[in-house]
Design a protein around this motif. Structure first.
Motif, PDB file in Angstrom:
ATOM      1  N   ALA A 599       0.830  -1.211   0.000  1.00 46.21           N
ATOM      2  CA  ALA A 599       0.000   0.000   0.000  1.00 46.21           C
ATOM      3  C   ALA A 599       0.859   1.253   0.000  1.00 46.21           C
ATOM      4  CB  ALA A 599      -0.924   0.008   1.210  1.00 46.21           C
ATOM      5  N   LEU A 600       2.074   1.132   0.521  1.00 44.23           N
ATOM      6  CA  LEU A 600       2.985   2.270   0.529  1.00 44.23           C
ATOM      7  C   LEU A 600       3.797   2.354  -0.759  1.00 44.23           C
ATOM      8  CD1 LEU A 600       4.415   1.982   4.115  1.00 44.23           C
ATOM      9  CD2 LEU A 600       3.231   3.945   3.205  1.00 44.23           C
ATOM     10  N   LEU A 601       4.241   1.203  -1.241  1.00 45.75           N
ATOM     11  CA  LEU A 601       5.247   1.217  -2.300  1.00 45.75           C
ATOM     12  C   LEU A 601       4.693   0.942  -3.690  1.00 45.75           C
ATOM     13  CD1 LEU A 601       8.187  -0.629  -0.510  1.00 45.75           C
ATOM     14  CD2 LEU A 601       7.606   1.786  -0.519  1.00 45.75           C
ATOM     15  N   ASP A 602       3.775  -0.015  -3.801  1.00 46.76           N
ATOM     16  CA  ASP A 602       3.274  -0.344  -5.138  1.00 46.76           C
ATOM     17  C   ASP A 602       2.478   0.846  -5.675  1.00 46.76           C
ATOM     18  OD1 ASP A 602       1.266  -1.224  -7.114  1.00 46.76           O
ATOM     19  OD2 ASP A 602       2.247  -3.152  -6.844  1.00 46.76           O
ATOM     20  N   PRO A 603       2.861   1.380  -6.833  1.00 41.13           N
ATOM     21  CA  PRO A 603       2.178   2.587  -7.325  1.00 41.13           C
ATOM     22  C   PRO A 603       0.671   2.375  -7.526  1.00 41.13           C
ATOM     23  CG  PRO A 603       4.130   2.101  -8.628  1.00 41.13           C
ATOM     24  CD  PRO A 603       3.934   0.942  -7.729  1.00 41.13           C
ATOM     25  N   PHE A 604       0.276   1.163  -7.922  1.00 39.51           N
ATOM     26  CA  PHE A 604      -1.158   0.923  -8.136  1.00 39.51           C
ATOM     27  C   PHE A 604      -1.899   0.757  -6.807  1.00 39.51           C
ATOM     28  CE2 PHE A 604      -0.085  -1.107 -12.496  1.00 39.51           C
ATOM     29  CZ  PHE A 604      -0.084   0.144 -13.072  1.00 39.51           C
ATOM     30  N   TYR A 605      -1.326  -0.065  -5.935  1.00 39.10           N
ATOM     31  CA  TYR A 605      -1.949  -0.252  -4.613  1.00 39.10           C
ATOM     32  C   TYR A 605      -2.119   1.104  -3.933  1.00 39.10           C
ATOM     33  CZ  TYR A 605      -1.445  -5.369  -4.011  1.00 39.10           C
ATOM     34  OH  TYR A 605      -1.565  -6.711  -4.101  1.00 39.10           O
ATOM     35  N   ASN A 606      -1.021   1.871  -3.989  1.00 31.07           N
ATOM     36  CA  ASN A 606      -1.026   3.156  -3.311  1.00 31.07           C
ATOM     37  C   ASN A 606      -2.091   4.074  -3.915  1.00 31.07           C
ATOM     38  OD1 ASN A 606       0.319   6.149  -3.271  1.00 31.07           O
ATOM     39  ND2 ASN A 606       0.659   5.034  -1.368  1.00 31.07           N
ATOM     40  N   ALA A 607      -2.160   4.088  -5.240  1.00 29.65           N
ATOM     41  CA  ALA A 607      -3.123   4.982  -5.893  1.00 29.65           C
ATOM     42  C   ALA A 607      -4.553   4.573  -5.571  1.00 29.65           C
ATOM     43  CB  ALA A 607      -2.897   4.958  -7.404  1.00 29.65           C
ATOM     44  N   VAL A 608      -4.821   3.262  -5.643  1.00 29.09           N
ATOM     45  CA  VAL A 608      -6.187   2.791  -5.354  1.00 29.09           C
ATOM     46  C   VAL A 608      -6.541   3.104  -3.906  1.00 29.09           C
ATOM     47  CG1 VAL A 608      -7.616   0.723  -5.106  1.00 29.09           C
ATOM     48  CG2 VAL A 608      -6.207   0.995  -7.137  1.00 29.09           C
ATOM     49  N   HIS A 609      -5.617   2.779  -2.994  1.00 29.84           N
ATOM     50  CA  HIS A 609      -5.913   3.003  -1.580  1.00 29.84           C
ATOM     51  C   HIS A 609      -6.125   4.492  -1.283  1.00 29.84           C
ATOM     52  CE1 HIS A 609      -5.905   2.440   2.726  1.00 29.84           C
ATOM     53  NE2 HIS A 609      -5.090   3.471   2.793  1.00 29.84           N
ATOM     54  N   VAL A 610      -5.227   5.310  -1.786  1.00 28.85           N
ATOM     55  CA  VAL A 610      -5.310   6.750  -1.484  1.00 28.85           C
ATOM     56  C   VAL A 610      -6.592   7.343  -2.074  1.00 28.85           C
ATOM     57  CG1 VAL A 610      -4.224   8.999  -1.894  1.00 28.85           C
ATOM     58  CG2 VAL A 610      -2.823   7.045  -1.253  1.00 28.85           C
ATOM     59  N   SER A 611      -6.913   6.945  -3.286  1.00 32.03           N
ATOM     60  CA  SER A 611      -8.106   7.558  -3.900  1.00 32.03           C
ATOM     61  C   SER A 611      -9.400   7.073  -3.242  1.00 32.03           C
ATOM     62  CB  SER A 611      -8.145   7.284  -5.404  1.00 32.03           C
ATOM     63  OG  SER A 611      -8.300   5.917  -5.618  1.00 32.03           O
ATOM     64  N   LEU A 612      -9.327   5.952  -2.499  1.00 36.71           N
ATOM     65  CA  LEU A 612     -10.537   5.486  -1.798  1.00 36.71           C
ATOM     66  C   LEU A 612     -10.716   6.135  -0.421  1.00 36.71           C
ATOM     67  CD1 LEU A 612     -10.616   1.645  -2.543  1.00 36.71           C
ATOM     68  CD2 LEU A 612     -12.043   3.423  -3.520  1.00 36.71           C
ATOM     69  N   GLN A 613      -9.662   6.799   0.057  1.00 38.07           N
ATOM     70  CA  GLN A 613      -9.785   7.421   1.376  1.00 38.07           C
ATOM     71  C   GLN A 613     -10.493   8.760   1.257  1.00 38.07           C
ATOM     72  OE1 GLN A 613      -8.834   5.437   3.935  1.00 38.07           O
ATOM     73  NE2 GLN A 613      -8.411   4.123   2.173  1.00 38.07           N
ATOM     74  N   ARG A 614     -11.381   8.986   2.216  1.00 41.02           N
ATOM     75  CA  ARG A 614     -12.051  10.286   2.233  1.00 41.02           C
ATOM     76  C   ARG A 614     -11.082  11.329   2.786  1.00 41.02           C
ATOM     77  NH1 ARG A 614     -17.377  10.165   5.500  1.00 41.02           N
ATOM     78  NH2 ARG A 614     -16.129   8.664   6.582  1.00 41.02           N
ATOM     79  N   ARG A 615     -11.111  12.498   2.188  1.00 37.98           N
ATOM     80  CA  ARG A 615     -10.270  13.587   2.719  1.00 37.98           C
ATOM     81  C   ARG A 615     -10.936  14.142   3.964  1.00 37.98           C
ATOM     82  NH1 ARG A 615      -6.972  17.352  -0.839  1.00 37.98           N
ATOM     83  NH2 ARG A 615      -5.764  15.853  -1.990  1.00 37.98           N
ATOM     84  N   ARG A 616     -10.117  14.393   4.964  1.00 39.47           N
ATOM     85  CA  ARG A 616     -10.685  14.993   6.169  1.00 39.47           C
ATOM     86  C   ARG A 616     -11.076  16.434   5.877  1.00 39.47           C
ATOM     87  NH1 ARG A 616      -6.886  15.176  10.294  1.00 39.47           N
ATOM     88  NH2 ARG A 616      -5.310  13.976   9.210  1.00 39.47           N
ATOM     89  N   GLU A 617     -12.298  16.759   6.223  1.00 34.90           N
ATOM     90  CA  GLU A 617     -12.801  18.111   5.923  1.00 34.90           C
ATOM     91  C   GLU A 617     -12.101  19.152   6.788  1.00 34.90           C
ATOM     92  OE1 GLU A 617     -16.107  18.778   4.121  1.00 34.90           O
ATOM     93  OE2 GLU A 617     -15.601  16.895   3.135  1.00 34.90           O
ATOM     94  N   THR A 618     -11.925  18.799   8.050  1.00 33.33           N
ATOM     95  CA  THR A 618     -11.291  19.767   8.947  1.00 33.33           C
ATOM     96  C   THR A 618      -9.972  19.192   9.447  1.00 33.33           C
ATOM     97  OG1 THR A 618     -12.551  18.785  10.737  1.00 33.33           O
ATOM     98  CG2 THR A 618     -13.432  20.828   9.810  1.00 33.33           C
ATOM     99  N   SER A 619      -9.085  20.085   9.766  1.00 31.44           N
ATOM    100  CA  SER A 619      -7.778  19.650  10.231  1.00 31.44           C
ATOM    101  C   SER A 619      -7.750  19.700  11.757  1.00 31.44           C
ATOM    102  CB  SER A 619      -6.724  20.587   9.638  1.00 31.44           C
ATOM    103  OG  SER A 619      -5.497  20.324  10.223  1.00 31.44           O
TER     104      SER A 619
END
Lengths: 709, 193
Positions: A599-619
């Protein structure tokens, strides 16, 4: 009137007042019949027991022993009655009161969710089973009305990543984007029941029905569509449970269970449906549920007290069936609907581990048994579930009391003063209740030559039944031992922890693992054997089946997990001629190794995982700081430096994971933890050595030029 | 495309002669392998042009590691090749991720489609621009509320009895002593009846 017309006529009758009245009368008659036969058998058994005990003289021990005998014998006779009636139903060949009579292939389908709650399961099994059903429905041209939901509660970070990639891979392979959905809860609140409830809260209004599957469940498209049609035809049905057949077993234990279940369960299932009708039970999977009454009535309450007996409801299925019945919906058992399958634990140890969870869940049902407004038939289901485990300590107590009484008789030299005729009849009766259903199942099978051939022929079936019976005799004391332990620990407010992890191979679980868990059984068996010998050699012979099971527990548990034994026996129709859905092999295109690292290194795994995460609205500074510190430690100290909980926290932050991906790839090996350099080398293609040399590149460029021009 | 064999050879010799650049070369190749980029002229072009620019940058940024420079340049090249697959509204920091998602979705047995995006039909390109990886559908919220458990009078009696007995059950030794005492009493009463 042909079969189809009769079915249509039946459908028209459903819901009419006349039909309803006649139906209710018939159901009442059936239930009274079952009760009378059960009580009749129990009374005869008790009368014989009274005769035997009375001849020895009534003592407080004898009174307690007889009371326990009455309870256990009634439970046994209820099971036998059910099997016997089931045999009669199947022998007659026509059951008028079963829900599948109302099945009409012309009924239109309705929006249905296929939901599969999973918890750290094998992704290939989970997504393969979903894929089999997806393709089956697509072949039938009925895919449009179905949506598939994999509802993950996985806590293992590697499993979570694997599931995400498996989801995207299955969608890619089947063009299932928008049809196959995946959702993972960050906190698995209330486990499986909470998982399904969460689905209902999120998407309950999208679908009229939901078909609930386990991770190892397989259903055919035909079976699922039949369930939807049955629901549409029977608007009062809240749940329709199918009878899943055990499949895909490889080990001796698994194949014996698979064979026994396939051979014996039809008569039990027919008998169960005979008396329960619309007041059936739900087993938690391979069933269809009408969503709106489920939403309205099946929210599970918190139980008084703490776990193990209080707190959250662990085993939700029986309770949901009871609550559904309270709300006025019916719960049916489509016992003869083909195309419903499930897997099973591979060996005795895994089976016992599963029982440990189920035992705790079933004992919690005591609260619902004691609750207001639960219907009588639902109470019977709940009591049956409780007795499935609590009968073990009762049986142990019964045997102990019997042993004490025999010891006292030995001291008083009273052995041989009991009425032999009554004892012999009671012994034969007990054997009939125990083994009668097996004989009835054999009779049923031998009356159907085609089905008999599908089991591998008469010789294999008979040999299989004999060996299965011996195996069940030897494993019964082991199960009684563990069930007693589980029940007593749960009553004392504690749970049972399992110390070892059973590692399987073709030669079965490791001996050391087995010895570590089973060593007390032969020790206790030897001790009890010595006491039994002291009482009388004849008493030792009487209890020898139990003692043998205890003494041989270790080799039996090891043998149960072997793969290469008895391959020509214990055959089932599904093993010899599996349906297409069971043959389907789904191969996920996933990388081997630690999925969290991918999930960290594979460019595809990383891209799929990251794009499935919701962005936090507030910091939130404290959260951001925590994530940054985790990322920093991970980079400096390597993937082993974080706990699973910390890895989960990090996986939840897509932005940080994307940054880490770039950081690791662009940092020279000497400036980062060596674990990352080793991990990066995994991605090197095996074809690396054949890369074109500069001259070849120039030649290629030259050949491209005219085309480009 | 004016790249002479001599230039390529020089570049390669240069890369191989310096351990820092050799590591960068291997790392970038590993990355392209991880992206399942097939051995093709496009891959070589990306590599060469990235390294060419990275080497040029190194002169201005001597303290930046070669691996970092090369990786940045490869990312820029990939972005340049795949930008047309992404909707223009996607923010810059998400674009590289989204481009990798497109490569993943269009990957086939030959590897990714880097350099072959011109072969994609307008319909596919349009669909790729619209892609939004979403694992679950939009919420259609419903409520499922638990009703509290109401015990029957027998149930309440049982609970109060259990509450009284629970100290015994919770104490392992006391539980065993009382259990054995009851059993002993039964045996004793039976023995001397």
């Amino acid at each position: 009137m042909n079969g189809k017309d009769r079915s249509k006529r039946f459908v028209e009758l459903v819901g009419s007042a006349t039909f309803e009245e006649a139906f209710q009368r018939k159901v009442r008659q059936r239930r009274w019949g079952v009760a009378l036969v059960t009580v009749g058998i129990s009374v005869v058994g008790l009368w014989l027991m009274f005769d035997i005990v009375g001849a020895r003289g009534w003592t407080p021990l004898a009174v307690a022993e007889t009371g326990l005998f009455g309870l256990l014998f009634t439970s046994l006779s209820f099971g036998f009655t059910q099997a016997f009636l089931g045999y009669l139903v199947l022998a007659e060949g026509q059951e008028r009161l079963k829900i599948t009579n109302t099945l009409d292939e012309d009924t239109t389908l309705a929006s249905t969710a296929v939901v599969m709650p999973v918890f750290n399961e094998n992704a290939e099994t989970v997504f393969g089973n979903i894929c089999a059903l997806y393709n089956s429905l697509r072949e039938r041209g009925e895919l449009d009305l179905y949506d598939f939901y994999i509802l993950s509660d996985s806590t293992d970070p590697a499993k979570a990543v694997e599931e995400e990639l498996a989801w995207s891979d299955i969608c890619r392979q089947t063009s299932g984007f928008g049809k196959i959905h995946y959702r993972r809860r960050k906190l698995p609140v209330n486990r499986k029941s909470g998982n399904v409830a969460d689905f209902c809260r999120r998407w309950g209004h999208r679908h009229r029905y939901m078909v609930v599957l386990d991770a190892d469940s397989v259903m055919t498209g035909a079976a699922v569509s039949s369930l939807v049609r049955l629901m549409e035809t029977n608007p009062r049905a809240g749940i329709i449970q199918t009878m899943p057949r055990l499949v895909k077993a490889e080990t001796v234990f698994g194949r014996i269970q698979q064979f026994a279940s396939r051979l014996y369960s039809p008569i039990f299932a027919a008998g169960l449906n005979f008396w329960q009708q619309g007041a059936g039970n739900y087993w938690g999977h391979n069933a269809i549920i009408r969503v709106s009454p489920f939403l309205a009535s099946c929210g599970l309450p918190a139980l008084p007290g703490r776990e193990p007996l209080g707190g959250r409801v662990l085993s939700h299925d029986f309770v949901e069936a009871a609550l559904m019945r309270n709300a006025g919906s019916e719960v049916w058992f489509a016992y003869d609907l083909d195309g419903s399958y499930e897997g099973l634990p591979p060996n005795l140890t895994e089976y016992v581990k599963r029982d440990r969870r189920w035992c705790q869940g079933n004992l919690q049902h005591m609260w619902f048994f004691l609750a207001q407004n639960i219907r009588p038939i639902s109470r019977i289901h709940l009591v049956q579930g409780i007795l499935a485990y609590s009968s073990a300590p009762l049986l142990v107590l019964f045997l102990l009391l019997g042993a004490f009484q025999a010891g006292i008789d030995h001291l008083r030299e009273k052995i041989g003063t009991f009425p032999a005729a009554s004892a012999a009849v009671l012994f034969l009766m007990t054997l009939t209740l125990l083994f009668g259903p097996k004989v009835l199942s054999l009779l049923h099978l031998f009356s159907r030559p085609k089905e008999l051939a599908a089991f591998g022929g008469p010789v294999r079936v008979l040999l299989g039944v004999i060996l299965e019976t011996l195996f069940s005799i030897f494993t019964a004391p082991v199960l009684i031992w563990f069930h007693t332990r589980f029940v007593l620990r749960n009553i004392a407010g504690k749970t049972v922890t399992w110390h070892t992890q059973t590692r399987d191979g073709r030669a079965g679980p490791r001996w050391l693992d087995i010895i570590a868990e089973y060593w007390p059984l032969p020790v206790v068996g030897a001790g009890l054997g010595a006491v039994a010998w002291w009482i009388a050699p004849s008493y030792l012979a009487w209890v020898s089946p139990i003692l043998l099971g205890l003494l041989l527990a270790i080799p039996i548990a090891q043998f149960s997990g072997r793969v290469d034994s008895f391959r020509q026996l214990f055959l089932t129709p599904e093993e010899l001629q599996p349906p297409g859905e069971l043959c389907a092999r789904f191969k996920l295109q996933l990388r081997d190794g630690d999925q969290f690292v991918h999930a960290l290194l594979d460019p595809f795994y990383n891209a799929v995982h990251v794009s499935l995460q919701r962005r936090r609205e507030t910091s939130a500074p404290c959260v951001d700081g925590y994530i940054v510190s985790l990322a920093d430690r991970l980079f400096k100290e390597g993937p082993e430096s974080l706990t699973p909980q910390q890895k989960r926290a990090l996986l939840g932050d897509g932005e940080t994971l994307g940054r880490l991906h770039n950081l690791i790839w662009k940092t020279p090996s000497g400036l980062m933890n060596p674990a990352w350099a080793r991990a990066l080398a995994q991605y090197r293609s095996s074809r690396r050595g054949v890369r074109p040399q500069p001259e070849a590149i120039e030649a290629m460029l030259a050949s491209e030029r005219p085309a480009a021009a | 495309m004016a790249i002479s064999p001599e230039y390529i050879a020089l570049l390669r010799v240069g890369i191989r002669s310096s351990p820092e650049w050799k590591e960068a070369w291997d790392r970038i190749n590993d990355y392209l392998d991880a992206l399942k980029t097939p051995e093709s002229i496009d891959r070589e072009l990306i590599l060469l042009s990235s390294f060419e620019r990275a080497i040029a940058r190194k002169r201005q940024e001597p303290f930046t590691p070669a691996t970092e420079l090369a990786f940045d340049e490869v990312q820029k090249n990939l972005d340049h090749s795949l930008r047309h697959l992404i909707d223009q509204g996607v923010p810059d920091d998400c674009r590289l991720i989204e481009e990798r998602v497109r490569l993943y979705l269009t990957e086939n047995v030959d590897g990714n489609i880097l350099g072959r995006t011109a072969e994609l039909s307008e319909e596919v390109l349009h669909a790729l621009r619209d892609v939004k990886l979403q694992a679950a559908p939009n919420l259609q919220v419903a409520s499922i509320t638990a009703r509290p458990l109401e015990l029957s009078s027998a149930g309440k009696g049982f609970v109060s009895l259990a509450a009284k007995l629970s100290p015994i059950g919770a104490n392992r030794i006391l539980g065993w002593v009382i259990g054995l005492a009851i059993l002993g009493l039964l045996v004793f009463a039976s023995l001397y009846r």
